[in-house]
Design an enzyme around this catalytic site. Structure first.
Site, PDB file in Angstrom:
ATOM      1  N   LYS A  41       0.826  -1.190   0.000  1.00 55.40           N
ATOM      2  CA  LYS A  41       0.000   0.000   0.000  1.00 55.40           C
ATOM      3  C   LYS A  41       0.872   1.255   0.000  1.00 55.40           C
ATOM      4  CE  LYS A  41      -3.154  -2.352   3.189  1.00 55.40           C
ATOM      5  NZ  LYS A  41      -3.611  -2.351   4.604  1.00 55.40           N
ATOM      6  N   GLU A  97       7.997   2.315  -5.716  1.00 55.59           N
ATOM      7  CA  GLU A  97       8.002   1.812  -4.339  1.00 55.59           C
ATOM      8  C   GLU A  97       8.145   2.984  -3.361  1.00 55.59           C
ATOM      9  OE1 GLU A  97       7.118  -0.013  -2.146  1.00 55.59           O
ATOM     10  OE2 GLU A  97       8.415  -1.748  -1.873  1.00 55.59           O
ATOM     11  N   ASP A  98       7.739   2.751  -2.122  1.00 54.26           N
ATOM     12  CA  ASP A  98       7.847   3.820  -1.127  1.00 54.26           C
ATOM     13  C   ASP A  98       9.266   3.949  -0.584  1.00 54.26           C
ATOM     14  OD1 ASP A  98       7.706   1.380   0.232  1.00 54.26           O
ATOM     15  OD2 ASP A  98       6.119   1.986   1.604  1.00 54.26           O
ATOM     16  N   ASP A 101      14.751  -0.522   1.834  1.00 55.88           N
ATOM     17  CA  ASP A 101      15.393  -0.615   3.144  1.00 55.88           C
ATOM     18  C   ASP A 101      16.483  -1.692   3.060  1.00 55.88           C
ATOM     19  OD1 ASP A 101      15.763  -0.288   5.906  1.00 55.88           O
ATOM     20  OD2 ASP A 101      14.104  -1.600   6.435  1.00 55.88           O
ATOM     21  N   PHE A 150      13.120   5.350  11.298  1.00 54.95           N
ATOM     22  CA  PHE A 150      11.837   4.794  10.879  1.00 54.95           C
ATOM     23  C   PHE A 150      10.911   5.929  10.446  1.00 54.95           C
ATOM     24  CE2 PHE A 150       7.839   2.601  10.761  1.00 54.95           C
ATOM     25  CZ  PHE A 150       8.215   1.430  10.125  1.00 54.95           C
ATOM     26  N   ASP A 157       3.669   3.683   6.617  1.00 55.34           N
ATOM     27  CA  ASP A 157       2.928   3.474   7.853  1.00 55.34           C
ATOM     28  C   ASP A 157       3.804   2.975   8.994  1.00 55.34           C
ATOM     29  OD1 ASP A 157       3.267   0.791   6.678  1.00 55.34           O
ATOM     30  OD2 ASP A 157       1.981   0.156   8.337  1.00 55.34           O
ATOM     31  N   ARG A 163      -0.309   6.783   7.170  1.00 57.26           N
ATOM     32  CA  ARG A 163      -0.132   6.822   5.714  1.00 57.26           C
ATOM     33  C   ARG A 163      -0.658   8.126   5.123  1.00 57.26           C
ATOM     34  NH1 ARG A 163       1.301   1.629   4.018  1.00 57.26           N
ATOM     35  NH2 ARG A 163       0.347  -0.087   5.152  1.00 57.26           N
TER      36      ARG A 163
HETATM   37  P1  IMP Z   1      12.967  -4.159   2.515  1.00 55.94           P
HETATM   38  O1  IMP Z   1      12.655  -5.505   1.933  1.00 55.94           O
HETATM   39  O2  IMP Z   1      13.691  -4.272   3.831  1.00 55.94           O
HETATM   40  O3  IMP Z   1      13.681  -3.247   1.567  1.00 55.94           O
HETATM   41  O4  IMP Z   1      11.593  -3.570   2.943  1.00 55.94           O
HETATM   42  C1  IMP Z   1      10.959  -2.594   2.270  1.00 55.94           C
HETATM   43  C2  IMP Z   1       9.571  -2.433   2.860  1.00 55.94           C
HETATM   44  O5  IMP Z   1       9.643  -2.320   4.304  1.00 55.94           O
HETATM   45  C3  IMP Z   1       8.975  -1.127   2.385  1.00 55.94           C
HETATM   46  O6  IMP Z   1       8.228  -1.333   1.212  1.00 55.94           O
HETATM   47  C4  IMP Z   1       8.127  -0.713   3.556  1.00 55.94           C
HETATM   48  O7  IMP Z   1       6.855  -1.319   3.455  1.00 55.94           O
HETATM   49  C5  IMP Z   1       8.828  -1.260   4.762  1.00 55.94           C
HETATM   50  N1  IMP Z   1       9.677  -0.241   5.407  1.00 55.94           N
HETATM   51  C6  IMP Z   1      11.028  -0.214   5.454  1.00 55.94           C
HETATM   52  N2  IMP Z   1      11.480   0.850   6.120  1.00 55.94           N
HETATM   53  C7  IMP Z   1      10.374   1.541   6.501  1.00 55.94           C
HETATM   54  C8  IMP Z   1      10.187   2.772   7.226  1.00 55.94           C
HETATM   55  O8  IMP Z   1      11.126   3.467   7.647  1.00 55.94           O
HETATM   56  N3  IMP Z   1       8.899   3.146   7.410  1.00 55.94           N
HETATM   57  C9  IMP Z   1       7.834   2.433   6.963  1.00 55.94           C
HETATM   58  N4  IMP Z   1       7.966   1.284   6.280  1.00 55.94           N
HETATM   59  C10 IMP Z   1       9.232   0.836   6.052  1.00 55.94           C
HETATM   60 MG    MG Z   2       6.174  -1.424   1.058  1.00 49.59          MG
END
Ligand code: IMP
Ligand code: MG
Length: 175
Positions: A41, A97-98, A101, A150, A157, A163
């Site tokens: 989302k 993508e948002d 990470d 974070f 979210d 959001r």
């Molecule tokens: P990754 O697989 O660790 O890169 O995770 C990415 C996903 O983790 C993103 O699409 C977000 O949904 C969530 N995420 C990672 N960091 C944050 C943050 O700082 N705030 C909110 N969601 C996060």
């Molecule tokens: Mg995400």
């Protein structure tokens, strides 16, 4: 209980950055059509605003996936909860993508999309948190590179909340 949220990027700063990204993408894709794949989302707000700043034909498609893990870290075991409902064969895919990470979710998703015969796959992420990366992911278009905090707002979210904030902020849960 209220969490303390500190503004990192204001709505004005985000709008300005999205306009720049839209202009850059419009220029680099000149003469082509873009199929945007918005990752639900979190990327919904960003994807809509970005699409409005692209002066080319843009198809909007949506995917949702979940990654097993705890509340603040993904595991890399990714499950597709909502898949694309159309073929992406020969399309110019722009994944939106948002935040990237650890990179685990996107690595998995990009591999899946590339296996479906698109003409091209590029990635645009509103935020990049490089300090936490465990797997290499090339981001073609990045909104903001941020420190290991974070983040909430503008689609992102914390336990499904925040959001709808029009800015990007750092959340410090109240203890
Ligand atoms: P990754 O697989 O660790 O890169 O995770 C990415 C996903 O983790 C993103 O699409 C977000 O949904 C969530 N995420 C990672 N960091 C944050 C943050 O700082 N705030 C909110 N969601 C996060
Ligand atoms: Mg995400």
């Amino acid at each position: 209980m209220a969490d303390k949220i500190t503004v990192m990027y204001t709505e004005e700063e985000i709008n300005k950055r999205i306009a720049e990204l839209g202009a850059q993408i419009s220029k680099e894709y000149t003469g082509k059509e873009i199929t945007m794949v918005c990752i639900l989302k979190g990327a919904a707000t960003f994807a809509c605003e970005l699409a409005k700043r692209i002066v080319l034909p843009v198809e909007m498609e949506y995917m949702r996936c979940s990654s097993y893990g705890n509340e603040t870290e993904s595991s890399g075991v990714v499950k597709i909860d909502l898949d694309l409902d159309r073929s992406i064969r020969e399309k110019n895919i722009l994944v939106v993508e948002d935040i990237i990470d650890t990179g685990r979710t996107m690595k998995y998703l990009l591999d899946i999309l590339r296996g479906r015969g698109p003409a091209d796959v590029k990635l645009c992420s509103l935020l990049d948190k490089p300090d936490r990366r465990v797997t290499e992911v090339h981001i073609d278009y990045t909104g903001f590179v941020i420190p290991d905090k974070f983040i909430v707002g503008y689609g992102l979210d914390y336990a499904q909340r925040y959001r709808n904030l029009p800015y990007i902020g750092v959340v410090e849960p109240e203890v």
